[in-house]
Design a protein around this motif. Sequence first.
Motif, PDB file in Angstrom:
ATOM      1  N   GLN A  44       1.786  -7.639   2.897  1.00 21.44           N
ATOM      2  CA  GLN A  44       0.358  -7.544   3.167  1.00 21.44           C
ATOM      3  C   GLN A  44       0.047  -8.198   4.517  1.00 21.44           C
ATOM      4  O   GLN A  44       0.850  -8.942   5.067  1.00 21.44           O
ATOM      5  CB  GLN A  44      -0.460  -8.243   2.065  1.00 21.44           C
ATOM      6  N   TYR A  45      -1.121  -7.917   5.003  1.00 22.70           N
ATOM      7  CA  TYR A  45      -1.641  -8.587   6.193  1.00 22.70           C
ATOM      8  C   TYR A  45      -3.108  -8.940   5.937  1.00 22.70           C
ATOM      9  O   TYR A  45      -3.761  -8.359   5.055  1.00 22.70           O
ATOM     10  CB  TYR A  45      -1.511  -7.704   7.434  1.00 22.70           C
ATOM     11  N   LYS A  59      -4.599  -6.575   2.963  1.00 21.25           N
ATOM     12  CA  LYS A  59      -4.299  -5.166   2.738  1.00 21.25           C
ATOM     13  C   LYS A  59      -2.794  -4.931   2.884  1.00 21.25           C
ATOM     14  O   LYS A  59      -2.113  -5.670   3.608  1.00 21.25           O
ATOM     15  CB  LYS A  59      -5.064  -4.287   3.730  1.00 21.25           C
ATOM     16  N   PRO A  60      -2.256  -3.915   2.211  1.00 24.41           N
ATOM     17  CA  PRO A  60      -0.800  -3.670   2.250  1.00 24.41           C
ATOM     18  C   PRO A  60      -0.358  -3.068   3.592  1.00 24.41           C
ATOM     19  O   PRO A  60      -1.126  -2.408   4.291  1.00 24.41           O
ATOM     20  CB  PRO A  60      -0.578  -2.687   1.104  1.00 24.41           C
ATOM     21  N   MET A  74      -2.999 -10.640  11.452  1.00 27.27           N
ATOM     22  CA  MET A  74      -3.984  -9.565  11.365  1.00 27.27           C
ATOM     23  C   MET A  74      -3.346  -8.194  11.435  1.00 27.27           C
ATOM     24  O   MET A  74      -4.040  -7.181  11.483  1.00 27.27           O
ATOM     25  CB  MET A  74      -5.010  -9.709  12.494  1.00 27.27           C
ATOM     26  N   TYR A  75      -2.011  -8.129  11.441  1.00 32.52           N
ATOM     27  CA  TYR A  75      -1.293  -6.845  11.483  1.00 32.52           C
ATOM     28  C   TYR A  75       0.107  -7.061  10.918  1.00 32.52           C
ATOM     29  O   TYR A  75       0.587  -8.194  10.789  1.00 32.52           O
ATOM     30  CB  TYR A  75      -1.219  -6.322  12.910  1.00 32.52           C
ATOM     31  N   CYS A  93      13.744   0.414   5.704  1.00 37.08           N
ATOM     32  CA  CYS A  93      12.581  -0.466   5.812  1.00 37.08           C
ATOM     33  C   CYS A  93      11.589  -0.166   4.686  1.00 37.08           C
ATOM     34  O   CYS A  93      11.411   0.980   4.267  1.00 37.08           O
ATOM     35  CB  CYS A  93      11.915  -0.265   7.169  1.00 37.08           C
ATOM     36  N   ASN A  94      10.949  -1.247   4.185  1.00 36.67           N
ATOM     37  CA  ASN A  94       9.857  -1.084   3.227  1.00 36.67           C
ATOM     38  C   ASN A  94       8.763  -2.088   3.571  1.00 36.67           C
ATOM     39  O   ASN A  94       8.838  -2.757   4.605  1.00 36.67           O
ATOM     40  CB  ASN A  94      10.338  -1.248   1.778  1.00 36.67           C
ATOM     41  N   ALA A  95       7.752  -2.228   2.724  1.00 36.77           N
ATOM     42  CA  ALA A  95       6.599  -3.070   3.039  1.00 36.77           C
ATOM     43  C   ALA A  95       6.966  -4.546   3.153  1.00 36.77           C
ATOM     44  O   ALA A  95       6.304  -5.297   3.880  1.00 36.77           O
ATOM     45  CB  ALA A  95       5.504  -2.880   1.996  1.00 36.77           C
TER      46      ALA A  95
END
Length: 223
Positions: A44-45, A59-60, A74-75, A93-95
Amino acid sequence: MLPLCYFAFLSLLSPVLSIECNETQYEWPVGKPQFCCEMCKPGQYMHRRNGKVCDKECKPCIGGRYSDTHNVEMYCGICDTCTKPNMEYKSRCNATHNAVCSCKAGYKCKDQNCKECLLVPTTSESSTTLPPSTTALKSTTLPTASTTPTPLRDTAWFLVIIVLLCIGFAFFVVTNIEPFLRWIRTKHGYFLAKPAAPVHSEVEEVSKPVQEVCGKCEQPLEV
């Protein structure tokens, strides 16, 4: 009255007291921290937050982006791609995790982050560069050459030098013996003079017939 004064003193002292937050929290507000607020979770960021209290919205990470730690960014970070020559994905890569790249067989990573793959010659490739016969010859001839006794070579060269010196001396003697003998005769001729023939005096040559005549005269004459 005393409890009221005590609470008033604590209210004045509380902004001065230091705040100790854990590794998943952040101090807020920035200028005069009063709270320990929770960060956004991995994946998340922080989309927005309140300027006075711990009020935020996380947010994700999506669209090839990730966040692998608790954060207040913020990103999200941009995922790496394993599309360079001789490179492949070890993990996608994933979240919550960035992509991990590796190199194909016969190649190795140039650095720890594996941003480039370099060719690595294998043992089988290096051993096939020479024919088997050449390899066997190399293994058998090199120890022999390295173990050749040095004293034998030195002795051979010494004998060659002696022979050459003898040949040179003999040639010098042959070419210079006649002038040397001529010099000896000039300086010391009496050593090389031939023995003189015996010389008969005239007295001996004259007296010999006289003796012979006288001998004949001594014989009695027959009458």
